[in-house]
Scaffold this active site. Structure first.
Site, PDB file in Angstrom:
ATOM      1  N   ASP A   1      44.084  17.183  69.421  1.00 31.88           N
ATOM      2  CA  ASP A   1      42.805  16.482  69.218  1.00 31.88           C
ATOM      3  C   ASP A   1      41.992  16.428  70.505  1.00 31.88           C
ATOM      4  OD1 ASP A   1      44.829  14.755  70.285  1.00 31.88           O
ATOM      5  OD2 ASP A   1      43.574  13.021  69.854  1.00 31.88           O
TER       6      ASP A   1
ATOM      7  N   GLU B   1      46.401  12.075  70.430  1.00 27.90           N
ATOM      8  CA  GLU B   1      46.634  11.585  71.793  1.00 27.90           C
ATOM      9  C   GLU B   1      45.467  10.749  72.296  1.00 27.90           C
ATOM     10  OE1 GLU B   1      46.657  11.530  76.214  1.00 27.90           O
ATOM     11  OE2 GLU B   1      45.110  12.313  74.892  1.00 27.90           O
TER      12      GLU B   1
HETATM   13 ZN   LIG Z   1      44.425  15.165  77.163  1.00 26.78          ZN
END
Ligand SMILES: [Zn+2]
Length: 492
Positions: free
Chosen positions: A125, A192
């Protein structure tokens, strides 16, 4: 001058001379910590293909959002399917597992089942582009443009380059007929940027359940930076993050009497929250040289010209001076203290109404050794307003510092110096948080380094405008990844 004063003066002079002599001896005596390597002959691979594959990945907006209802899974499907199509050798030889919907775990079994495996990480992401800033980009953020020697786009630095370079490295090694001795694992989380609470946390839980343990985990983090330390210029600095700061957010809330703004109290709820923030900014945490930063300075000292080397190799005496110098630099300040950032404020519904409630959000990044409880205590003492409620929000507990004396640290250092022989490799502390913290229990050592090289100014592209990566830098990053896999495989 009396005989007694003369005696004191002579004594003082001798003392200063002795201290200076000790400092000079220490400065002259320090020897380099840099790993000696023979630069390797170039690693050949399909550079045009690698360039096109990263450009294609940059066209897919795999955005994670804190508003979970905005999560669009279609780009993640497109990205994951694209990787499978672009790297048939990788997906033919490695086992691939989808975990928590859109996170990916790859396993390349080693020849020796008893050898402790290595895990490489990155995330799928990226953060969104701030609405209204799209026009500020030289090239559109999701066009995957390769121009002027750069890949341009959201995710170029953070961290599609890492995801793709890891795939390229495995593919190159497979094409060379390489078979690792240890198992090599690759984990790619899908969230993340919003904490990894679903993606890599789930992957780590699955691995823990299976009793998996890693000799070392290598995640995103450090770069090879040009221009970071002018005293050693033109040598670049390779930063291997051996630790990361913990993250903690505190919510400040005050409730009070509302009313008409024509008869206000001397301090409204908005005024009291503002004054609390003002006090927090005026009273930062004290400066401190934590272990990873001390190690960084220790590894830097031998590479410096004489005067700074004299200072850095005598921290027993010069620590206050060094701390003050680092704290005076906006970027380096975060190396020497737990930082305080008021990031959100709220309160009030109408201009002529005294609000009954106001609040603020303050984000702290903690030096190793500082706990969220200590931060709460500091905030309580500094704001000195018992009416303000404090609530601890999101908090991370990163793994302890990893060793610079381990064969795995040396393997990473060796890999980068094989590609950039003149670079100065330094251990350091990462200011941000990475998904690698979810693997703290599963790994002996955690390092954060992928090997992209960039000028210091390009760091601003992180989560910002004109995120970009040099094409040459990316191709060398792939070579560093290839060597990291081989050197970590052979490390003992
Ligand atoms: Zn990163």
């Amino acid at each position: 001058m009396s005989a007694r004063l003369k005696k004191i003066a002579v004594g003082l002079g001798a003392g200063v001379a002795l201290v200076l002599a000790i400092m000079v001896i220490r400065a002259v005596g320090v020897s380099s910590y840099q790993v000696d390597v023979d630069p390797i002959a170039t690693i050949d691979f399909d550079q045009a293909g690698a360039t096109e594959r990263l450009a294609a990945a940059l066209r897919i907006p795999t955005i994670s959002s804190r508003q979970l209802e905005l999560f669009d899974k279609a780009p993640f499907e497109q990205y994951l399917n694209g990787l499978e199509a672009q790297f048939p050798a990788v997906y033919g030889a490695l086992t691939a597992e989808r975990i928590a919907g859109h996170s990916l775990l790859l396993h390349w079994p080693g020849r020796d089942p008893a050898a402790a495996p290595i895990l490489f990480m990155a995330h799928l992401d990226m953060v969104p582009v701030e609405p209204g800033t799209e026009a500020d980009w030289t090239y559109a953020p999701f066009a995957g443009t390769v121009a002027d020697g750069f890949f341009w786009g959201r995710g170029a630095l953070d961290i599609k380059s890492g995801v793709l370079a890891l795939h390229e490295a495995v593919q190159i090694l497979l094409q060379q007929g390489y078979q690792p001795q240890r198992s090599i694992w690759l984990a790619f989380g899908h969230d993340e940027e919003i904490g990894g609470g679903s993606g890599n946390q789930s992957v780590a839980a699955v691995l823990e359940q299976r009793g998996q343990h890693f000799a070392a985990v290598i995640d995103e983090g450090g770069f090879v930076l040009d221009g970071l330390i002018p005293e050693i210029s033109p040598r670049p600095t390779a930063l291997i993050d051996i630790a990361e700061k913990a993250y903690c957010t505190i919510q400040l809330t005050i409730r009070g009497e509302g009313g008409h703004s024509s008869m206000p109290p001397p301090h409204t709820t908005v005024g009291r929250i503002s004054s609390a923030i003002q006090r927090l900014e005026a009273n930062p945490f004290p400066t401190e040289l934590c272990d990873p930063v001390r190690l960084q300075l220790q590894h830097l000292a031998p590479e410096m010209p004489f005067l700074p080397r004299l200072v850095l190799s005598n921290l027993w005496l010069t620590a206050p001076l060094v701390k003050a110098q680092l704290a005076a630099n906006e970027r380096a300040n975060a190396l020497v203290r737990t930082t305080t950032a008021a990031t959100m404020i709220s309160g009030g519904v109408q201009e002529n109404v005294v609000p009954q409630q106001a609040g603020a959000t303050v984000n702290f990044r903690l030096l190793p050794g500082t706990t969220p409880e200590q931060v709460l205590k500091h905030v309580r003492r500094v704001i000195d307003d018992p009416a303000i409620e404090l609530t601890l929000g999101m908090t991370t507990y990163p793994p302890a510092s990893s060793s610079v004396d381990s064969p795995y640290y040396r393997a990473i250092a060796r890999s980068v110096r094989e590609i950039y022989p003149d670079c100065v490799v330094l251990p350091t502390l990462l200011f941000g948080a990475t998904d690698s913290r979810h693997y703290a229990k599963l790994a002996d050592q955690v390092y954060r380094f992928h090997g992209l090289r960039l000028p210091l100014d390009d760091v601003a592209g992180f989560h910002g405008t004109n995120e970009r990566v040099g094409v040459q830098s990316y191709l060398e990053c792939i070579r560093i990844m290839v060597r990291m896999m081989q050197n970590l495989d052979a490390a003992d």
